[in-house]
Scaffold this motif. Structure first.
Motif, PDB file in Angstrom:
ATOM      1  N   LYS A 242      -0.746  -1.525  -4.049  1.00 47.60           N
ATOM      2  CA  LYS A 242      -1.272  -2.218  -5.225  1.00 47.60           C
ATOM      3  C   LYS A 242      -2.774  -1.993  -5.361  1.00 47.60           C
ATOM      4  O   LYS A 242      -3.289  -1.737  -6.465  1.00 47.60           O
ATOM      5  CB  LYS A 242      -0.975  -3.719  -5.110  1.00 47.60           C
ATOM      6  CG  LYS A 242      -1.424  -4.532  -6.322  1.00 47.60           C
ATOM      7  CD  LYS A 242      -1.108  -6.010  -6.141  1.00 47.60           C
ATOM      8  CE  LYS A 242      -1.599  -6.820  -7.343  1.00 47.60           C
ATOM      9  NZ  LYS A 242      -1.344  -8.273  -7.177  1.00 47.60           N
ATOM     10  N   LYS A 243      -3.499  -2.064  -4.243  1.00 45.04           N
ATOM     11  CA  LYS A 243      -4.947  -1.841  -4.278  1.00 45.04           C
ATOM     12  C   LYS A 243      -5.266  -0.407  -4.693  1.00 45.04           C
ATOM     13  O   LYS A 243      -6.208  -0.163  -5.465  1.00 45.04           O
ATOM     14  CB  LYS A 243      -5.568  -2.136  -2.908  1.00 45.04           C
ATOM     15  CG  LYS A 243      -5.522  -3.599  -2.495  1.00 45.04           C
ATOM     16  CD  LYS A 243      -6.405  -3.875  -1.300  1.00 45.04           C
ATOM     17  CE  LYS A 243      -7.860  -3.893  -1.669  1.00 45.04           C
ATOM     18  NZ  LYS A 243      -8.253  -5.021  -2.524  1.00 45.04           N
ATOM     19  N   CYS A 244      -4.494   0.545  -4.176  1.00 46.71           N
ATOM     20  CA  CYS A 244      -4.716   1.952  -4.516  1.00 46.71           C
ATOM     21  C   CYS A 244      -4.528   2.183  -6.022  1.00 46.71           C
ATOM     22  O   CYS A 244      -5.306   2.910  -6.651  1.00 46.71           O
ATOM     23  CB  CYS A 244      -3.759   2.847  -3.728  1.00 46.71           C
ATOM     24  SG  CYS A 244      -4.131   2.962  -1.963  1.00 46.71           S
ATOM     25  N   LYS A 245      -3.497   1.571  -6.591  1.00 47.00           N
ATOM     26  CA  LYS A 245      -3.234   1.723  -8.022  1.00 47.00           C
ATOM     27  C   LYS A 245      -4.381   1.124  -8.838  1.00 47.00           C
ATOM     28  O   LYS A 245      -4.811   1.702  -9.832  1.00 47.00           O
ATOM     29  CB  LYS A 245      -1.913   1.058  -8.380  1.00 47.00           C
ATOM     30  CG  LYS A 245      -0.692   1.789  -7.845  1.00 47.00           C
ATOM     31  CD  LYS A 245       0.601   1.024  -8.138  1.00 47.00           C
ATOM     32  CE  LYS A 245       1.806   1.734  -7.546  1.00 47.00           C
ATOM     33  NZ  LYS A 245       3.067   0.960  -7.752  1.00 47.00           N
ATOM     34  N   GLU A 246      -4.856  -0.028  -8.405  1.00 46.69           N
ATOM     35  CA  GLU A 246      -5.956  -0.691  -9.113  1.00 46.69           C
ATOM     36  C   GLU A 246      -7.228   0.156  -9.070  1.00 46.69           C
ATOM     37  O   GLU A 246      -8.010   0.180 -10.031  1.00 46.69           O
ATOM     38  CB  GLU A 246      -6.229  -2.065  -8.503  1.00 46.69           C
ATOM     39  CG  GLU A 246      -5.116  -3.093  -8.743  1.00 46.69           C
ATOM     40  CD  GLU A 246      -5.338  -4.381  -7.973  1.00 46.69           C
ATOM     41  OE1 GLU A 246      -6.243  -4.413  -7.110  1.00 46.69           O
ATOM     42  OE2 GLU A 246      -4.603  -5.357  -8.231  1.00 46.69           O
ATOM     43  N   LEU A 247      -7.428   0.858  -7.956  1.00 47.07           N
ATOM     44  CA  LEU A 247      -8.626   1.676  -7.784  1.00 47.07           C
ATOM     45  C   LEU A 247      -8.447   3.085  -8.354  1.00 47.07           C
ATOM     46  O   LEU A 247      -9.392   3.881  -8.350  1.00 47.07           O
ATOM     47  CB  LEU A 247      -8.977   1.772  -6.292  1.00 47.07           C
ATOM     48  CG  LEU A 247      -9.377   0.458  -5.607  1.00 47.07           C
ATOM     49  CD1 LEU A 247      -9.431   0.640  -4.096  1.00 47.07           C
ATOM     50  CD2 LEU A 247     -10.721  -0.029  -6.141  1.00 47.07           C
ATOM     51  N   GLU A 248      -7.222   3.377  -8.799  1.00 48.20           N
ATOM     52  CA  GLU A 248      -6.881   4.689  -9.350  1.00 48.20           C
ATOM     53  C   GLU A 248      -7.141   5.809  -8.341  1.00 48.20           C
ATOM     54  O   GLU A 248      -7.722   6.858  -8.655  1.00 48.20           O
ATOM     55  CB  GLU A 248      -7.652   4.943 -10.648  1.00 48.20           C
ATOM     56  CG  GLU A 248      -7.301   3.940 -11.747  1.00 48.20           C
ATOM     57  CD  GLU A 248      -8.021   4.231 -13.056  1.00 48.20           C
ATOM     58  OE1 GLU A 248      -9.039   4.961 -13.037  1.00 48.20           O
ATOM     59  OE2 GLU A 248      -7.566   3.733 -14.102  1.00 48.20           O
ATOM     60  N   PRO A 250      -4.999   7.925  -4.905  1.00 47.53           N
ATOM     61  CA  PRO A 250      -3.620   8.184  -4.465  1.00 47.53           C
ATOM     62  C   PRO A 250      -3.023   7.012  -3.698  1.00 47.53           C
ATOM     63  O   PRO A 250      -3.695   6.406  -2.858  1.00 47.53           O
ATOM     64  CB  PRO A 250      -3.770   9.416  -3.562  1.00 47.53           C
ATOM     65  CG  PRO A 250      -4.967  10.115  -4.109  1.00 47.53           C
ATOM     66  CD  PRO A 250      -5.907   9.023  -4.533  1.00 47.53           C
ATOM     67  N   VAL A 251      -1.783   6.687  -3.987  1.00 50.45           N
ATOM     68  CA  VAL A 251      -1.097   5.594  -3.294  1.00 50.45           C
ATOM     69  C   VAL A 251      -0.644   6.086  -1.926  1.00 50.45           C
ATOM     70  O   VAL A 251       0.120   7.049  -1.821  1.00 50.45           O
ATOM     71  CB  VAL A 251       0.109   5.095  -4.115  1.00 50.45           C
ATOM     72  CG1 VAL A 251       0.885   4.039  -3.325  1.00 50.45           C
ATOM     73  CG2 VAL A 251      -0.361   4.520  -5.452  1.00 50.45           C
ATOM     74  N   ILE A 252      -1.113   5.424  -0.888  1.00 51.95           N
ATOM     75  CA  ILE A 252      -0.752   5.810   0.478  1.00 51.95           C
ATOM     76  C   ILE A 252      -0.246   4.586   1.237  1.00 51.95           C
ATOM     77  O   ILE A 252      -0.375   3.452   0.773  1.00 51.95           O
ATOM     78  CB  ILE A 252      -1.946   6.430   1.230  1.00 51.95           C
ATOM     79  CG1 ILE A 252      -3.086   5.409   1.340  1.00 51.95           C
ATOM     80  CG2 ILE A 252      -2.403   7.711   0.575  1.00 51.95           C
ATOM     81  CD1 ILE A 252      -4.187   5.816   2.292  1.00 51.95           C
ATOM     82  N   SER A 253       0.312   4.837   2.419  1.00 52.95           N
ATOM     83  CA  SER A 253       0.805   3.762   3.280  1.00 52.95           C
ATOM     84  C   SER A 253      -0.223   3.472   4.370  1.00 52.95           C
ATOM     85  O   SER A 253      -1.218   4.198   4.523  1.00 52.95           O
ATOM     86  CB  SER A 253       2.126   4.180   3.932  1.00 52.95           C
ATOM     87  OG  SER A 253       1.902   5.284   4.811  1.00 52.95           O
TER      88      SER A 253
END
Length: 313
Positions: A242-248, A250-253
């Motif tokens: 969710k944080k990665c998406k907000e910061l635009e 790449p979504v990572i684990s």
């Protein structure tokens, strides 16, 4: 000795796992070895130790590679090789059949990006709320700045932090897959290590943990009855995504943060040997295999630097 050579290889492997691996490695890693034993029983159920040679071993790898990617086949090879090398040193075989084994595998599926670039990691770290006590953001920060495995971060206690010398002691992990949760040994003996930590962790975390019990995990919350709450890896991965998406970015684990940690250090010129020790890998070869893509990128950059230098001569 002759009787042992007439033992089925799959039987010997199972006994070897029971003798040398059970109780010395994590449950997750042990399950991988047990799965290898099951696969050997499917591929070569009647193979005797006395008949094991390079040709047959290569056929085992080739058959496994038909349905697995190259990296998975490499892991399979390493787990069997550990057993075979013990057989060789014990005199059960005259030659090492794993010598110059060729690793094949299916074409890998297109995978999502597994790590962030330095600027993306910096953006993530700057977005973290570190002023509201011990929380999920602190767990993300420590993972990003230490490269610890999720289970290792969960097992951290105040006593593990040597703030004066900026050192962090990693000598245990947390079995979060068990409903009750408890301390357990690290993934491998080589995972026991001390690593340096930066001033941000020292300056901001020290006052937050000073009043906490020295021997209690700082990231494991308790319910109103004083019982430890169960932790789910998926909860933290969802929060990070969710944080990665907000910061635009790449979504990572969370595990990808470990990869990011190593990749950022490599890009900055830190030696592969130092990074391997910091991550708690068994040897530098493991690190080289996992981060081959990063090393190749750095090699290309080095080639360009060398060309530029030579051109000026």
């Amino acid at each position: 000795m002759r009787k042992q050579k007439e033992t089925l290889f799959c039987d010997y492997f199972d006994e070897w796992v029971e003798t040398y691996k059970e109780g010395s490695i994590s449950d997750i890693t042990l399950q991988k070895y047990l799965m290898v034993g099951k696969t050997l029983r499917e591929i070569v159920p009647k193979l005797l130790i006395s008949d094991l040679d390079r040709r047959i071993y290569q056929k085992i790898l080739n058959q496994y590679a038909l349905t697995h990617e190259k990296q998975t086949t490499t892991d399979f090879h390493h787990q069997i090789k550990a057993c075979i090398q013990d057989m060789f040193h014990d005199g059960l075989i005259d030659r090492d059949p794993t010598y110059k084994a060729v690793i094949k595998g299916k074409e890998p599926k297109k995978k999502k990006k597994k790590f962030l670039q330095t600027d993306e990691l910096s953006k993530l770290i700057k977005s973290l709320d570190l002023n509201s006590g011990i929380n999920r953001d602190w767990l993300i920060l420590i993972t990003a700045k230490t490269g610890l495995r999720f289970a290792e971060v969960l097992a951290l206690t105040p006593a593990d932090f040597d703030f004066e010398n900026q050192l962090l002691n990693i000598d245990k992990s947390w079995n979060y897959k068990n409903t009750k949760g408890f301390f357990q040994p690290t993934k491998t003996p080589s995972s026991i290590r001390k690593i340096t930590i930066d001033w941000q962790i020292v300056g901001q975390l020290k006052p937050l943990v000073e009043e906490l019990p020295d021997d209690q995990p700082i990231f494991i919350e308790k319910d109103k009855n004083g019982n430890r709450k169960r932790v789910f890896n998926s909860t933290y991965n969802g929060y990070l995504a969710k944080k990665c998406k907000e910061l635009e970015i790449p979504v990572i684990s969370l595990h990808s943060l470990r990869h990011t940690h190593a990749s950022v250090l490599m890009a900055a010129g830190v030696s592969i040997h130092s990074i391997s020790e910091r991550l708690g890998h068994a040897d530098v070869g493991v690190t080289q295999e996992i981060y081959a893509h990063v090393l190749n990128e750095l090699k290309e950059a080095d080639n360009q630097k060398m060309i530029a230098i030579l051109t000026q001569l």
